[in-house]
Motif scaffolding. Structure first.
Motif, PDB file in Angstrom:
ATOM      1  N   LYS A 139     -23.744  21.879  -8.315  1.00 43.12           N
ATOM      2  CA  LYS A 139     -23.865  23.251  -8.805  1.00 43.12           C
ATOM      3  C   LYS A 139     -22.615  24.079  -8.541  1.00 43.12           C
ATOM      4  O   LYS A 139     -22.257  24.958  -9.334  1.00 43.12           O
ATOM      5  CB  LYS A 139     -25.081  23.931  -8.163  1.00 43.12           C
ATOM      6  N   PHE A 140     -21.958  23.825  -7.414  1.00 45.39           N
ATOM      7  CA  PHE A 140     -20.791  24.657  -7.057  1.00 45.39           C
ATOM      8  C   PHE A 140     -19.685  24.523  -8.122  1.00 45.39           C
ATOM      9  O   PHE A 140     -18.879  25.436  -8.317  1.00 45.39           O
ATOM     10  CB  PHE A 140     -20.261  24.270  -5.671  1.00 45.39           C
ATOM     11  N   MET A 141     -19.645  23.400  -8.807  1.00 42.42           N
ATOM     12  CA  MET A 141     -18.583  23.195  -9.805  1.00 42.42           C
ATOM     13  C   MET A 141     -18.779  24.078 -11.028  1.00 42.42           C
ATOM     14  O   MET A 141     -17.809  24.458 -11.691  1.00 42.42           O
ATOM     15  CB  MET A 141     -18.534  21.717 -10.205  1.00 42.42           C
ATOM     16  N   SER A 142     -20.020  24.406 -11.342  1.00 44.78           N
ATOM     17  CA  SER A 142     -20.261  25.278 -12.502  1.00 44.78           C
ATOM     18  C   SER A 142     -19.706  26.674 -12.255  1.00 44.78           C
ATOM     19  O   SER A 142     -19.442  27.424 -13.202  1.00 44.78           O
ATOM     20  CB  SER A 142     -21.756  25.341 -12.812  1.00 44.78           C
ATOM     21  N   ARG A 143     -19.552  27.050 -10.979  1.00 46.18           N
ATOM     22  CA  ARG A 143     -18.962  28.357 -10.658  1.00 46.18           C
ATOM     23  C   ARG A 143     -17.436  28.318 -10.740  1.00 46.18           C
ATOM     24  O   ARG A 143     -16.803  29.372 -10.847  1.00 46.18           O
ATOM     25  CB  ARG A 143     -19.413  28.799  -9.264  1.00 46.18           C
ATOM     26  N   VAL A 144     -16.877  27.127 -10.654  1.00 50.64           N
ATOM     27  CA  VAL A 144     -15.419  26.977 -10.792  1.00 50.64           C
ATOM     28  C   VAL A 144     -15.039  26.749 -12.252  1.00 50.64           C
ATOM     29  O   VAL A 144     -14.128  27.389 -12.785  1.00 50.64           O
ATOM     30  CB  VAL A 144     -14.912  25.811  -9.910  1.00 50.64           C
ATOM     31  N   TYR A 145     -15.758  25.834 -12.899  1.00 50.88           N
ATOM     32  CA  TYR A 145     -15.443  25.465 -14.278  1.00 50.88           C
ATOM     33  C   TYR A 145     -16.296  26.312 -15.227  1.00 50.88           C
ATOM     34  O   TYR A 145     -17.314  25.881 -15.760  1.00 50.88           O
ATOM     35  CB  TYR A 145     -15.704  23.978 -14.504  1.00 50.88           C
ATOM     36  N   THR A 146     -15.884  27.553 -15.415  1.00 49.50           N
ATOM     37  CA  THR A 146     -16.651  28.511 -16.215  1.00 49.50           C
ATOM     38  C   THR A 146     -16.365  28.331 -17.706  1.00 49.50           C
ATOM     39  O   THR A 146     -15.390  27.681 -18.099  1.00 49.50           O
ATOM     40  CB  THR A 146     -16.296  29.947 -15.790  1.00 49.50           C
ATOM     41  N   ASN A 147     -17.203  28.956 -18.518  1.00 48.67           N
ATOM     42  CA  ASN A 147     -17.146  28.744 -19.964  1.00 48.67           C
ATOM     43  C   ASN A 147     -15.884  29.298 -20.617  1.00 48.67           C
ATOM     44  O   ASN A 147     -15.532  28.899 -21.727  1.00 48.67           O
ATOM     45  CB  ASN A 147     -18.372  29.377 -20.637  1.00 48.67           C
ATOM     46  N   ASP A 148     -15.222  30.223 -19.952  1.00 52.66           N
ATOM     47  CA  ASP A 148     -14.047  30.811 -20.593  1.00 52.66           C
ATOM     48  C   ASP A 148     -12.842  29.872 -20.579  1.00 52.66           C
ATOM     49  O   ASP A 148     -11.882  30.079 -21.322  1.00 52.66           O
ATOM     50  CB  ASP A 148     -13.681  32.139 -19.921  1.00 52.66           C
ATOM     51  N   GLY A 149     -12.888  28.835 -19.746  1.00 54.43           N
ATOM     52  CA  GLY A 149     -11.740  27.929 -19.702  1.00 54.43           C
ATOM     53  C   GLY A 149     -12.106  26.451 -19.739  1.00 54.43           C
ATOM     54  O   GLY A 149     -11.208  25.606 -19.836  1.00 54.43           O
ATOM     55  N   PHE A 150     -13.423  26.150 -19.660  1.00 55.73           N
ATOM     56  CA  PHE A 150     -13.816  24.743 -19.514  1.00 55.73           C
ATOM     57  C   PHE A 150     -15.045  24.424 -20.364  1.00 55.73           C
ATOM     58  O   PHE A 150     -15.905  25.282 -20.590  1.00 55.73           O
ATOM     59  CB  PHE A 150     -14.134  24.427 -18.047  1.00 55.73           C
ATOM     60  N   ASN A 151     -15.098  23.179 -20.802  1.00 58.96           N
ATOM     61  CA  ASN A 151     -16.333  22.578 -21.301  1.00 58.96           C
ATOM     62  C   ASN A 151     -16.847  21.672 -20.188  1.00 58.96           C
ATOM     63  O   ASN A 151     -16.388  20.534 -20.051  1.00 58.96           O
ATOM     64  CB  ASN A 151     -16.074  21.755 -22.576  1.00 58.96           C
ATOM     65  N   TYR A 152     -17.765  22.222 -19.397  1.00 58.64           N
ATOM     66  CA  TYR A 152     -18.220  21.478 -18.216  1.00 58.64           C
ATOM     67  C   TYR A 152     -19.674  21.037 -18.377  1.00 58.64           C
ATOM     68  O   TYR A 152     -20.540  21.819 -18.788  1.00 58.64           O
ATOM     69  CB  TYR A 152     -18.092  22.335 -16.959  1.00 58.64           C
ATOM     70  N   THR A 153     -19.899  19.750 -18.061  1.00 59.68           N
ATOM     71  CA  THR A 153     -21.271  19.223 -18.046  1.00 59.68           C
ATOM     72  C   THR A 153     -21.426  18.292 -16.862  1.00 59.68           C
ATOM     73  O   THR A 153     -20.438  17.724 -16.361  1.00 59.68           O
ATOM     74  CB  THR A 153     -21.595  18.449 -19.336  1.00 59.68           C
ATOM     75  N   ASN A 154     -22.693  18.156 -16.420  1.00 57.12           N
ATOM     76  CA  ASN A 154     -23.001  17.242 -15.316  1.00 57.12           C
ATOM     77  C   ASN A 154     -24.038  16.223 -15.779  1.00 57.12           C
ATOM     78  O   ASN A 154     -24.987  16.553 -16.500  1.00 57.12           O
ATOM     79  CB  ASN A 154     -23.545  18.021 -14.115  1.00 57.12           C
ATOM     80  N   PHE A 155     -23.836  14.958 -15.373  1.00 56.70           N
ATOM     81  CA  PHE A 155     -24.773  13.893 -15.703  1.00 56.70           C
ATOM     82  C   PHE A 155     -25.109  13.110 -14.440  1.00 56.70           C
ATOM     83  O   PHE A 155     -24.193  12.717 -13.698  1.00 56.70           O
ATOM     84  CB  PHE A 155     -24.165  12.914 -16.724  1.00 56.70           C
ATOM     85  N   PRO A 156     -26.397  12.906 -14.168  1.00 53.03           N
ATOM     86  CA  PRO A 156     -26.747  11.923 -13.140  1.00 53.03           C
ATOM     87  C   PRO A 156     -26.289  10.543 -13.611  1.00 53.03           C
ATOM     88  O   PRO A 156     -26.179  10.286 -14.816  1.00 53.03           O
ATOM     89  CB  PRO A 156     -28.271  12.017 -13.047  1.00 53.03           C
ATOM     90  N   ILE A 157     -26.013   9.656 -12.695  1.00 56.21           N
ATOM     91  CA  ILE A 157     -25.506   8.341 -13.052  1.00 56.21           C
ATOM     92  C   ILE A 157     -26.456   7.607 -13.992  1.00 56.21           C
ATOM     93  O   ILE A 157     -26.028   6.862 -14.880  1.00 56.21           O
ATOM     94  CB  ILE A 157     -25.241   7.513 -11.768  1.00 56.21           C
ATOM     95  N   ALA A 158     -27.768   7.843 -13.831  1.00 55.78           N
ATOM     96  CA  ALA A 158     -28.744   7.128 -14.661  1.00 55.78           C
ATOM     97  C   ALA A 158     -28.701   7.585 -16.111  1.00 55.78           C
ATOM     98  O   ALA A 158     -29.061   6.827 -17.024  1.00 55.78           O
ATOM     99  CB  ALA A 158     -30.148   7.316 -14.091  1.00 55.78           C
ATOM    100  N   ASN A 159     -28.300   8.847 -16.358  1.00 59.26           N
ATOM    101  CA  ASN A 159     -28.306   9.390 -17.719  1.00 59.26           C
ATOM    102  C   ASN A 159     -26.899   9.487 -18.333  1.00 59.26           C
ATOM    103  O   ASN A 159     -26.719  10.152 -19.360  1.00 59.26           O
ATOM    104  CB  ASN A 159     -28.933  10.787 -17.722  1.00 59.26           C
ATOM    105  N   LEU A 160     -25.924   8.845 -17.724  1.00 57.16           N
ATOM    106  CA  LEU A 160     -24.538   8.994 -18.162  1.00 57.16           C
ATOM    107  C   LEU A 160     -24.314   8.353 -19.530  1.00 57.16           C
ATOM    108  O   LEU A 160     -24.687   7.198 -19.764  1.00 57.16           O
ATOM    109  CB  LEU A 160     -23.592   8.351 -17.134  1.00 57.16           C
ATOM    110  N   ASP A 161     -23.705   9.119 -20.427  1.00 56.48           N
ATOM    111  CA  ASP A 161     -23.315   8.613 -21.738  1.00 56.48           C
ATOM    112  C   ASP A 161     -21.846   8.182 -21.650  1.00 56.48           C
ATOM    113  O   ASP A 161     -20.933   9.002 -21.638  1.00 56.48           O
ATOM    114  CB  ASP A 161     -23.492   9.703 -22.793  1.00 56.48           C
ATOM    115  N   TYR A 162     -21.600   6.881 -21.607  1.00 56.05           N
ATOM    116  CA  TYR A 162     -20.235   6.365 -21.423  1.00 56.05           C
ATOM    117  C   TYR A 162     -19.315   6.749 -22.586  1.00 56.05           C
ATOM    118  O   TYR A 162     -18.090   6.815 -22.416  1.00 56.05           O
ATOM    119  CB  TYR A 162     -20.281   4.839 -21.276  1.00 56.05           C
ATOM    120  N   ASN A 163     -19.888   6.989 -23.747  1.00 62.74           N
ATOM    121  CA  ASN A 163     -19.064   7.326 -24.910  1.00 62.74           C
ATOM    122  C   ASN A 163     -18.376   8.681 -24.765  1.00 62.74           C
ATOM    123  O   ASN A 163     -17.388   8.962 -25.450  1.00 62.74           O
ATOM    124  CB  ASN A 163     -19.920   7.324 -26.181  1.00 62.74           C
TER     125      ASN A 163
END
Length: 642
Positions: free
Chosen positions: A318-342
């Motif tokens: 969660k702390f990363m969403s406060r660093v990588y804000t929408n005005d400068g980043f396209n940030y998403t988080n994936f658990p390892i089980a749901n990771l889309d390798y593409n």
């Protein structure tokens, strides 16, 4: 003395003829009787004495005349002291680096050297000419006259050892005469080690009269403001008396800013503020020294969103969403089980945040991702096996995890010189709020640590290549194990770790550095990228990396300037090229480089010296002159001696 036709000396036996004529008088005398010859007695004695002297003079004259004539036909000569080197091959090594742009007594050093070669090289002299980029083998001065007159300065520094290696690679049964024309800037003694002892080495070292010079060394983004960039321009000087020097900033050849600067020290940084948009221009300074380093071309792309994926538990990320804000980043988080390798190959940075089990497929994907220019951040989980961590980090360099320790440790040292923190701190601080960790792994690396524990072990380290960086933490930074998330240093650390230098910095490449450059471009198999501007165009070496292309420029372009990278006629990205500043300091000349060799003042002296030392002294003409002289003497004796 030697003879070209010694067989002619056999004719010296002809000297017997005048001797025989002299000894045996073939003419018979008849006696005449007179009534009284007493009054003629004294006159007869005098006549006989004169006739004897005349005959002897004629004999010696004819002997010498015939001797000199025979010697003339034998063509005598004195052998030259270096006659054995007459078969030497000639090589001329001409320094056309930008330091030869300096002005000497007769103008620019390179232009003066070229003029001397054109004026004083014998037309019949066969030689090979080498410069930094061109080689003309087995030629003559008439054949390369136009090439010399149009010779341009080279962006590469003068590498004498490399050029000598080229000369030595020319296999030949003959020894070599090597003439090196250089200002000796930056030359070291070790560069002369490749000379062969049997070769003749001549140095011509022209000297610059004006050694004061200003160079623009680099341009960087000092501050990234909301709507503006504050850029810093680093300048350096060699010499003194630099007052009220004009410096100007141009964007797309239009003047954007201008000011006057003074130098209190040998280096100076000045700042300009420009709008936060595409910049494709240069900064220019005016001085009386070298001109090649007075312009610095650079490009800044309009900021685009940085794509970042974190892999791991959502709560711990969660702390990363406060660093990588929408005005400068396209940030998403994936658990390892749901990771889309593409999605991974489309990212600029990936954060592997406390993943307990790292699949082999993911390790392979991350290795490829970093090789293609993506940044990777690894935050270990306490439950992860050390062997598995080492299996991953071994793909990126000399990194090694050791067993975890449960002793609490404080982070007490910041590496302010690390690129991660460039322009973050205005000054070094010693009393910042020390973060700490309860449990941490041992972490060793050949690279300097970014953040260091109080026991001098690494808390955060990095490994970089030409395209990307890998950042590795020694401990989990979740709130249960560390208070690092509460430290003010976390924001600049994580912000800068995901930045791609090519997207967020100044694009300015030195010609000849041959560093790879990644371009965001989706090409088909038949498409290629071209780099061009209004005066020059070339196709770089390129490698397709899915949605990106890695290009290397080798020694291109020939001239510095602003260029565009094009896919057919479509502009993909702006890029700029500059000459390396290694030639800017004219005080670094090493004239002692010629101490162990022959140092000659100019080209004319070299060729005159070689001709004199290796040309035989022909003296047969003198014998012809002496023959004619004694012929005249004989005629005079015949006429005037009674």
């Amino acid at each position: 003395m030697q003879f070209k036709h010694p067989e002619a000396l056999y004719f010296l036996f002809l000297l017997v003829i005048p001797i025989l004529v002299h000894l045996f008088q073939l003419r018979r005398f008849k006696k005449e009787y007179f009534t009284n010859v007493q009054f003629l007695k004294e006159l007869a004695i005098q006549t006989r004495k004169s006739a004897t002297i005349k005959k002897w003079l004629l004999l010696f004259t004819r002997l010498l005349l015939l001797t000199f004539l025979i010697f003339a036909f034998a063509q005598p000569f004195f052998s030259a002291k270096d006659s054995k080197k007459n078969t030497n091959e000639m090589y001329i090594i001409l320094d056309n680096s930008y330091s030869m742009q300096a002005k000497g007594k007769k103008g620019e050093l390179l232009k003066r050297a070229v003029q001397d070669l054109l004026e004083h090289t014998p037309e019949t002299q066969n030689f090979s000419l080498l410069t930094a980029a061109e080689s003309y083998w087995n030629t003559d001065i008439k054949s390369i006259q136009k090439e010399l007159q149009n010779l341009k300065y080279s962006a590469s520094s003068f590498q004498l050892d490399q050029l000598i290696a080229k000369v030595n690679a020319r296999k030949s049964a003959f020894n070599k005469d090597i003439i090196i024309i250089t200002d000796a800037l930056g030359l070291e003694e070790k560069q002369t080690k490749s000379f062969r002892k049997e070769d003749n080495i001549y140095f011509i070292i022209p000297e610059a009269e004006q050694k004061n010079n200003i160079a623009i060394d680099s341009v960087f983004i000092k501050q990234n403001l909301d709507s503006f960039y504050e850029i810093g321009i680093n300048l350096s000087t060699n010499g003194d008396d630099f007052k009220d020097i004009p410096i100007a900033l141009y964007n797309k050849n239009k003047l954007a800013a201008k000011t006057l600067i003074n130098f209190e020290f040998n280096s100076k940084t000045i700042n300009f503020t420009i709008p936060k948009e595409d910049f494709h221009g240069y900064v220019s300074v005016t001085d009386k020294g070298l001109t090649y380093d007075n312009n610095y071309y650079f490009s800044i792309s309009k900021p685009s969103l940085t794509n970042v994926i974190s892999i791991g538990d959502a709560d711990k990320s969660k702390f990363m969403s406060r660093v990588y804000t929408n005005d400068g980043f396209n940030y998403t988080n994936f658990p390892i089980a749901n990771l889309d390798y593409n999605l991974l190959e489309k990212q600029d940075a990936i954060v592997l945040n406390e993943v307990k089990d790292i699949p082999q497929a993911l390790q392979t994907t991350l290795k490829s991702f970093v090789a293609k220019g993506g940044n990777l951040i690894l935050i270990p989980a306490l439950e992860t096996n050390v062997a598995q961590l080492n299996s991953l980090v071994s793909n990126f360099g000399e990194l090694l995890f050791k067993n975890a320790s449960t002793s609490e440790k404080k982070v007490t040292k910041i590496n302010f010189n690390h690129p991660l923190y460039s322009n973050v701190f205005e000054k070094k601080i010693d009393n910042f709020q020390y973060p700490s960790t309860k449990t941490s792994f041992g972490l060793s690396s050949n690279s300097p640590a970014v953040l260091t524990y109080e026991d001098q072990s690494a808390f955060l380290t990095s490994v970089s290549n030409d395209l990307s960086s890998v950042y590795v933490f020694a401990a989990p930074i979740n709130k249960l194990n560390s208070n690092f998330q509460n430290s003010p240093i976390i924001v600049p650390t994580f912000y800068n770790m995901v930045q791609n230098r090519q997207k967020t910095g100044v694009n300015a490449i030195f010609i000849g550095e041959n560093l790879p450059f990644v371009v965001d471009a989706l090409l088909s198999k038949d498409e290629i990228l071209t780099v061009k501007n209004n005066t020059e165009s070339f196709i770089p070496v390129q490698q397709l990396l899915n949605t990106k292309v890695k290009v290397t420029f080798e020694d291109n372009p020939i001239e510095a300037g602003n260029f565009g990278i094009f896919n057919k006629n479509k502009l993909v990205q702006n890029i700029s090229f500059n000459y390396n500043r290694t030639e800017s300091n004219l005080t670094l000349t090493n004239s002692n480089i010629a101490n162990s060799f022959k140092e000659i003042d100019d080209v004319e002296t070299v060729f005159n010296s070689i001709q004199i030392d290796r040309t035989d002294t022909q003296i047969w003409k003198w014998f012809v002159i002496l023959t004619l002289l004694f012929l005249v003497v004989e005629l005079l004796i015949q006429k005037f001696v009674k």
